[in-house]
Design a protein around this motif. Sequence first.
Motif, short mmCIF file in Angstrom:
data_model
loop_
_atom_site.label_atom_id
_atom_site.label_comp_id
_atom_site.label_asym_id
_atom_site.label_seq_id
_atom_site.Cartn_x
_atom_site.Cartn_y
_atom_site.Cartn_z
N VAL A 37 -5.49 7.82 -3.06
CA VAL A 37 -5.84 6.89 -1.98
C VAL A 37 -6.80 5.81 -2.46
O VAL A 37 -6.58 4.61 -2.23
N LYS A 38 -7.86 6.21 -3.13
CA LYS A 38 -8.88 5.24 -3.54
C LYS A 38 -8.31 4.21 -4.51
O LYS A 38 -8.55 3.00 -4.38
N SER A 39 -7.53 4.68 -5.47
CA SER A 39 -6.95 3.75 -6.45
C SER A 39 -5.92 2.82 -5.79
O SER A 39 -5.85 1.63 -6.11
N ARG A 59 -10.47 -4.30 1.22
CA ARG A 59 -10.33 -2.98 0.58
C ARG A 59 -10.60 -1.85 1.57
O ARG A 59 -9.89 -0.83 1.55
N ASN A 60 -11.59 -2.02 2.43
CA ASN A 60 -11.91 -0.96 3.40
C ASN A 60 -10.76 -0.72 4.37
O ASN A 60 -10.46 0.43 4.73
N TYR A 78 -8.09 1.14 2.59
CA TYR A 78 -8.46 2.54 2.40
C TYR A 78 -8.21 3.34 3.68
O TYR A 78 -7.66 4.46 3.65
N LYS A 138 -1.39 8.90 4.20
CA LYS A 138 -1.41 10.19 3.52
C LYS A 138 -1.36 11.34 4.54
O LYS A 138 -0.70 12.36 4.34
N ALA A 197 -4.57 3.76 4.15
CA ALA A 197 -4.04 4.72 3.18
C ALA A 197 -4.29 6.15 3.64
O ALA A 197 -3.44 7.03 3.48
N LEU A 198 -5.46 6.40 4.23
CA LEU A 198 -5.74 7.73 4.76
C LEU A 198 -4.75 8.09 5.86
O LEU A 198 -4.29 9.25 5.94
N LEU A 223 0.83 -1.21 0.00
CA LEU A 223 0.00 0.00 0.00
C LEU A 223 0.86 1.26 0.00
O LEU A 223 0.59 2.22 -0.74
N ALA A 271 -5.88 1.79 -2.68
CA ALA A 271 -6.60 0.80 -1.87
C ALA A 271 -7.20 -0.29 -2.75
O ALA A 271 -7.13 -1.48 -2.42
N ARG A 272 -7.80 0.12 -3.87
CA ARG A 272 -8.40 -0.87 -4.77
C ARG A 272 -7.35 -1.81 -5.35
O ARG A 272 -7.51 -3.04 -5.32
#
Length: 309
Positions: free
Chosen positions: A281-283, A296-297, A300, A307, A303-304, A272, A285-286
């Motif tokens: 972030v969204k990409s 995935r959640n 995400y 960041k 990842a937040l 990650l 995580a996916r």
Amino acid sequence: MVTPNLSAPIVLQAAQAVAGDQHYPAGALYVVATPIGNLGDITLRALQVLSLVDAVACEDTRHTAPLLRAYGLDRPLLSVHEHNEAEAAADIVRRLRQGERIAYVSDAGTPGVSDPGARLCLAVQRAGLRCMPLPGASSITALLSVAGLATAASEGPAFEFTGFLPPKGANRQAALRRLAQQAHACVLLEAPHRIVSLAQDLAALGQRVVTLGRELTKQFEEIATLPCADLPVWLASREHRCRGEFALVLHPVIPAASSRSGGLDGESLRVLALLLQELPVKSAARLGAEITGAPRNALYAAALDLKKA
């Protein structure tokens, strides 16, 4: 190192009083730890041995000669470094067989760890002769003692000594991948001309904690504990921070259950962190979920956090 303002004979008298009664067998190699910066960190037993050996084998005679003089010592010096260690070892074995006592010192700290000395000790052991360690200063144990590690024995090794990473290429990338996958603490060493590159590589580990020691035991010693993501900024914040010798403790991975990562393992977090260098972030995580199979959640949320750091 700065020559201290002390009376060398008094220091050597103290060494004799404390360590003089110990038996120091002839025909043995004495592997002696020397200070890593602060001359006061020599041990009395080291001074006693250095005063009685027939010769001192050393990594660099230009460094060791003034070190010995600082303590009032003057011994014959033998040059034994990484380029001549095998050849020099044969001569030392010959001298040991004649009953001489030989000490070996590296430029600083404990020989045979990241400094020369291991091949010399191996040659002496294979000859059936004794290698006697005299412990002392070490940047590794000095930094570990203040890093605040508290890993339970049931969780595996408290730390792993990694030392210097390969400088570049595929070997370095492989070493970095392995480092990221280790859940326990790892101890690294680095030179000033490569510390920025190492900091940038470790930044991919995000919120994983690192303790950095710069110029340990010296006048301008600095020790800082911070997230890996903040390491490049910390180094760049003051010009002098890229000078000197460095030791680093990469702390154990924080158990996922105590964070927002929702059970993610170290490999998922490493992937990650690498994806976040190139993707939103969204990409990240996916794609991370597709690569690792992690939720995935959870990716995400992690990842937040990365960041934000």
